[in-house]
Scaffold this active site. Structure first.
Site, PDB file in Angstrom:
ATOM      1  N   ASP A 208       2.099   9.019  -7.591  1.00  0.00           N
ATOM      2  CA  ASP A 208       0.930   9.833  -7.897  1.00  0.00           C
ATOM      3  C   ASP A 208       0.904  11.106  -7.055  1.00  0.00           C
ATOM      4  OD1 ASP A 208      -1.848   9.844  -9.109  1.00  0.00           O
ATOM      5  OD2 ASP A 208      -2.400   9.931  -6.990  1.00  0.00           O
ATOM      6  N   GLU A 250       4.742  12.233 -10.613  1.00  0.00           N
ATOM      7  CA  GLU A 250       3.649  12.956 -11.250  1.00  0.00           C
ATOM      8  C   GLU A 250       3.523  14.297 -10.533  1.00  0.00           C
ATOM      9  OE1 GLU A 250      -1.060  13.220 -12.226  1.00  0.00           O
ATOM     10  OE2 GLU A 250      -0.347  12.643 -10.260  1.00  0.00           O
TER      11      GLU A 250
END
Ligand code: GLC
Length: 543
Positions: A208, A250
């Site tokens: 993330d 990401e």
């Protein structure tokens, strides 16, 4: 039964797998408390196998106050009690593997919850041994060139902490303080988290918010060299002990910056293709292939052994960070006509409503995605054309319960409807009476069955889809002509993005190829004349 793996020995599993993002809280509630859980996921693995999924991505399932739906972790080693236990999670992995599916989970490196004991300790005093685990400052005018991501809610990346009279740094919500990666203890702590879950058998991580790990004055605090160095250390750790496990970045960044996350093939295995996604929607609306071609022309080459992860939608807003201001205004005007459909720099709607609930356009979007390079990720519920609930705040409207049947709570839960974590969609168009798995499983024309057949087709022709890509010229501006070339041969896909039927003579290079038998894609061949229905496609092969 596991699917056969691709033949070419140099081809790694993640470079063409079918991924599926599955929100545990939203998928299936096995114990009737109104929250989806890991045992519920186990119950539904056969469904995912039937669809043809090869790798499941689970957004965070750890202890959390759930202010950012689990992306605010307060203990990396404890499964959130709503979702079950560690034993349940281990069982998910075992059962998924038994069905030939892999499991990756989110790794939230950049920040923790403000409820994490590390942060509680850090904020307790300026002399706390954990003080330096987070980024503290006497002023809120450091790193002023850094943008704010959650623009609709946050006004600064700094929050003042009265107790110790300093500010702490956060790239997301105030309740998500950023960890300080200049501190070697933090670096080690997160490596230990990764090791712990890899030992349990997971197949990798969707990492993330990678670009934001480090801060440096005079920069925009994104994509810094230090961030790449640390990511490479994580990769080395994986390669040494878990060589089949992956890291998927990401990094919502322009192509040249994302390219850096692949390193020399020694950093991330995969990265999401953020610039492509909005341009598929642009192309569909304009009925012109140009935006897709431009996005792919601007996509740099990536090292051997790495791959793109392509997607149409996910659990966040459809982000418009990677388009120009003018394009963004246009996208908003066509895809988010009501202001409440917008969030930050994006659109908080699902695939089916975005495409007018039109199954032909939904399938076209998927066929385009599946014929381009990269591994596609499906977002749970989009395979049956689920809708969204824009009355819900933040991104919750695209995280509603999976619609399994037209029964109580859509077959998601036996709880009282008032106890569900979010209400099921119940409007006339996308409500459970019209959109649910059970009815689509028995209807051979349903979106689910069409998706299943598309996935099967892609797997059957996978050796053709692992090579290079080129776009053929000389067609109507509405026709996307993709040629994939690999050792197995050539595969050509023609996609009609328009609402008009099109007929044209095939140019000689395609004319000699064999059409793939796939009538429901909406294309036909009459000698050397191609006919494409509105939103139809045709596929050809040459071995
Ligand atoms: C990522 C996640 C998003 C989350 C944010 C902060 O962008 O996709 O859902 O809110 O990181 O962790």
């Amino acid at each position: 039964m596991s699917e056969p793996r691709p033949e070419a020995p140099s081809h790694r599993w993640y470079q063409s797998a079918i991924f599926y993002e599955l929100y545990v809280r939203a998928f299936r509630d096995s114990n009737g408390d109104g929250h989806g859980d890991l045992r519920g996921v186990i119950e539904k693995l056969d469904y995912l196998q039937e669809l043809g999924v090869e790798c499941i991505w689970l957004p965070p399932i750890y202890q959390s106050p759930l202010f950012d739906d689990g992306y605010d972790i307060s203990d990396y080693y404890v499964i959130h009690p709503d979702y079950g236990t560690e034993a349940d999670f281990e069982q998910v992995i075992v059962e998924a593997h038994a069905r030939g599916m892999r499991v990756i989970t989110d790794l939230v490196l950049n920040h923790t919850s403000d409820q994490h004991p590390w942060f509680l300790e850090s904020r307790s005093s300026r002399t706390s041994p954990k003080r330096d685990w987070y980024v503290w400052s006497d002023t809120d005018v450091r790193y002023i060139d850094t943008r704010i991501i959650f623009l609709d809610v946050e006004t600064s990346n700094w929050t003042y902490d009265e107790a110790t009279e300093q500010y702490y740094w956060h790239r997301f919500y105030t309740s998500q303080p950023d960890l300080n990666y200049d501190n070697p203890e933090v670096q080690d702590a997160m490596k230990a988290v990764m090791q712990y879950w890899l030992e349990k058998g997971i197949d990798g991580f969707r990492v993330d918010a990678v670009p934001y790990l480090y801060e440096r004055e005079g920069t925009n605090c994104e994509n810094l060299t230090e961030t790449h160095d640390y990511s490479k250390q994580l990769r080395t750790m994986l390669d040494d002990r878990w060589p089949d496990a992956i890291m998927l970045a990401e990094a919502n960044q322009p192509p040249a910056d994302v390219r850096e996350y692949f390193g020399d093939g020694d950093e991330f295995h995969m990265a999401f293709h953020f610039p492509l996604m909005p341009r598929i929607f642009m192309a569909l609306e304009l009925e012109e292939v140009r935006p897709i071609l431009e996005a792919l022309e601007r996509t740099p080459a990536i090292p051997d052994g790495t791959g793109w992860c392509t997607f149409l939608r996910n659990h966040d807003e459809l982000t418009l960070e990677m388009v120009t201001e003018e394009e963004r205004q246009w996208m908003w005007s066509v895809y988010a006509p009501e202001p409440r459909m917008r969030l930050n720099l994006g659109i908080r709607r699902r695939l089916a409503p975005l495409l007018g609930g039109n199954p032909r356009r939904i399938m076209l979007a998927n066929r385009i995605l599946f014929s381009l390079p990269g591994s596609p990720i499906l977002y749970y519920g989009d395979e049956i054309g689920m809708g969204d609930d824009i009355d819900l705040p933040d991104r919750h409207g695209v995280r509603t319960p999976m619609q399994w049947s037209d029964g109580l709570n859509a077959g998601f839960s036996e709880a009282h409807p008032a106890d569900l974590y979010l209400p099921v969609i119940n409007d006339d168009t996308f409500g459970i009476a019209r959109v649910n798995v059970a009815s689509q499983q028995t209807d051979s024309d349903s979106l689910f069955q069409q998706m299943k057949r598309l996935i099967a087709l892609v797997k059957q022709h996978r050796p053709y889809l692992t090579g290079s890509v080129a776009f053929l010229n000389g067609f109507d501006p509405s026709v996307l002509a993709v040629r994939r070339t690999s050792e197995a041969g050539d595969l050509v896909a023609l996609h009609n993005l328009s609402a008009r039927p099109l007929a044209f003579d095939l140019p000689a290079p395609i004319g000699g190829m064999t059409p793939i038998d796939y009538p429901e894609s909406g294309g036909r061949l009459e000698s050397s004349r191609a006919e494409l229905d509105p939103y139809g496609s045709l596929f050809f092969l040459r071995s």
